[in-house]
Design an enzyme around this catalytic site. Structure first.
Site, mmCIF file in Angstrom:
data_model
loop_
_atom_site.group_PDB
_atom_site.id
_atom_site.type_symbol
_atom_site.label_atom_id
_atom_site.label_comp_id
_atom_site.label_asym_id
_atom_site.label_seq_id
_atom_site.Cartn_x
_atom_site.Cartn_y
_atom_site.Cartn_z
ATOM 1 C CG ASN A 1 2.300 1.838 8.146
ATOM 2 O OD1 ASN A 1 3.226 2.696 7.432
ATOM 3 N ND2 ASN A 1 1.074 2.226 8.196
ATOM 4 C CG ASN B 1 -2.829 2.361 7.352
ATOM 5 O OD1 ASN B 1 -2.056 2.073 8.341
ATOM 6 N ND2 ASN B 1 -2.145 3.015 6.359
ATOM 7 C CE LYS C 1 1.242 -1.043 6.155
ATOM 8 N NZ LYS C 1 1.699 -0.822 4.687
ATOM 9 N N GLY D 1 7.531 -2.779 -1.501
ATOM 10 C CA GLY D 1 6.944 -1.152 -1.309
ATOM 11 C C GLY D 1 8.202 -0.304 -1.876
ATOM 12 C CB SER E 1 -0.758 0.108 1.380
ATOM 13 O OG SER E 1 -1.501 1.145 1.269
ATOM 14 N N GLY F 1 12.204 1.051 3.578
ATOM 15 C CA GLY F 1 13.396 0.865 2.860
ATOM 16 C C GLY F 1 13.963 -0.166 3.460
ATOM 17 C CB VAL G 1 1.930 10.679 1.339
ATOM 18 C CG1 VAL G 1 0.791 10.841 0.142
ATOM 19 C CG2 VAL G 1 3.079 10.276 0.361
ATOM 20 C CB CYS H 1 -1.271 6.440 8.719
ATOM 21 S SG CYS H 1 -0.582 7.745 7.945
HETATM 22 O O1 RRO Z 1 -0.099 8.607 3.341
HETATM 23 C C1 RRO Z 1 1.044 8.456 4.277
HETATM 24 O O2 RRO Z 1 1.518 9.527 4.565
HETATM 25 C C2 RRO Z 1 1.287 7.208 4.744
HETATM 26 C C3 RRO Z 1 0.568 6.233 4.979
HETATM 27 BR BR1 RRO Z 1 -1.429 6.416 4.777
HETATM 28 C C4 RRO Z 1 0.976 4.997 5.715
HETATM 29 O O3 RRO Z 1 0.246 4.132 6.160
HETATM 30 N N1 RRO Z 1 2.299 4.998 5.848
HETATM 31 C C5 RRO Z 1 3.178 5.978 5.454
HETATM 32 O O4 RRO Z 1 4.412 5.791 5.855
HETATM 33 N N2 RRO Z 1 2.563 7.108 5.164
#
Ligand code: RRO
Length: 316
Positions: free
Chosen positions: A199, A135, A172, A273, A29, A224, A79, A138
């Site tokens: 995660n 999830n 997750k 990933g 994901s 990573g 993100v 995050c």
């Molecule tokens: O979107 C993100 O910033 C993010 C998510 Br949803 C996640 O589950 N894990 C991550 O490292 N970034």
């Protein structure tokens, strides 16, 4: 219809709880977009599955740029959960994704239990969705003091609310806590058929030129190769404590050897990933290498690889 390479002797289906997948290598994901973004670069029709970037019940703008920062041995991201929302995704993206032949695992997130319930309800009875990855971990949710996955009670409430989806639930979880085994047990006891480990790890990078935080969101999630041993430890510990709970391994997988390490530690399948950012076809390379190595080691099915490092050498 899933096709395979003629030159690789595969080891049959991969089983994760009640879900059968064509093989044990999936796209993780957040690293393969919401749909077919990588389809021109990697053969979707030979992979085990794709986990969609986590969706909110409505569209969500995400965090300000920059959202990614390369760091030594990995990458930081913030993100901030950007996405089109479940309805839009179902309408505009899912049909094309199904068309590729790859098994689709939807992923959802929320800021409250009710957010999760709404998103899960919107995915109920959705043809072409094999499972739902919930999830709970995050690192970039603004305004929450505690990650859901750091709190067994919050994890339980969210998972119970997601039962409405009517598909197998994968929880997750996060390795940013020493309560991982407890949380995994709670997830299982509250409806998760499998648990995804792990995660990203909480991290921060300062710009060496101006001393400011490099990401627009401030801190971020580290992914990573740097986190692979953390993921392997998490998988090992949870498998040792809860051997019947199916696990999905993710975190820094770049090679077939990495994938097999996670499977030997207890993962039934793995997700690739961050390495897809450097080479979008990396997941298919991982799959081929893992199949060749497993065959060479005398395995004729993936299931005998899973958890084999916990058994005495003669039983591996
Ligand atoms: O979107 C993100 O910033 C993010 C998510 Br949803 C996640 O589950 N894990 C991550 O490292 N970034």
């Amino acid at each position: 219809m899933i096709r395979q390479w003629r030159d690789v002797d595969f080891l049959g289906l991969a089983q994760i709880g009640s879900v059968s997948l064509p093989n044990p290598v999936l796209l993780a994901s957040g690293t393969a977009g919401h749909g077919t973004e990588l389809a021109g670069h990697v053969r979707y029709d030979v992979l085990g599955g794709l986990v969609v970037k986590s969706l909110y019940h409505s569209s969500w703008p995400g965090n300000p740029p920059p959202r990614l920062a390369p760091v030594e041995f990995g990458m930081l991201n913030s993100v901030g959960l950007q996405g089109p929302g479940v309805s839009d995704w179902k309408q505009r993206t899912l049909p094309a994704l199904i068309e590729t032949g790859i098994p689709v695992i939807a992923s959802i997130w929320g800021r409250t239990v009710e957010d999760y319930r709404r998103a899960a309800a919107m995915l109920a009875m959705t043809e072409g969705v094999t499972a739902l990855e919930v999830n709970l971990s995050c690192p970039n949710i603004e305004g929450r003091e505690t990650m859901f996955a750091h709190d067994p009670n919050a994890t339980a409430e969210v998972l119970r609310s997601c039962a409405v989806a009517g598909v197998p639930l994968w929880a997750k979880l996060s390795a940013n806590t020493d309560r991982l085994v407890d949380v995994a047990r709670t997830a299982r006891d509250n409806g998760a058929e499998a648990v995804t480990l792990i995660n990203t790890m909480l991290g921060l990078h300062l710009d060496p030129h101006n001393g400011r935080r490099a990401l627009g969101g401030g801190g971020g999630g580290l992914s990573g190769p740097a986190i692979r041993p953390i993921a392997v430890r998490a998988i090992w510990d949870v498998h040792a404590a809860l051997p019947d709970l199916p696990l999905i391994g993710v975190g820094g997988v770049r090679t077939g050897r990495d994938a097999l390490e996670m499977m030997r530690a207890g993962a039934s399948v793995v997700q690739v990933g961050t390495s897809s950012f450097a080479r979008p076809s990396q997941a298919s390379i991982v799959l081929r290498e893992a199949a060749r190595r497993a065959r060479k080691d005398g395995h004729s099915s993936w299931s005998t690889v899973v958890g084999s490092a916990h058994r005495p050498p003669r039983d591996r």
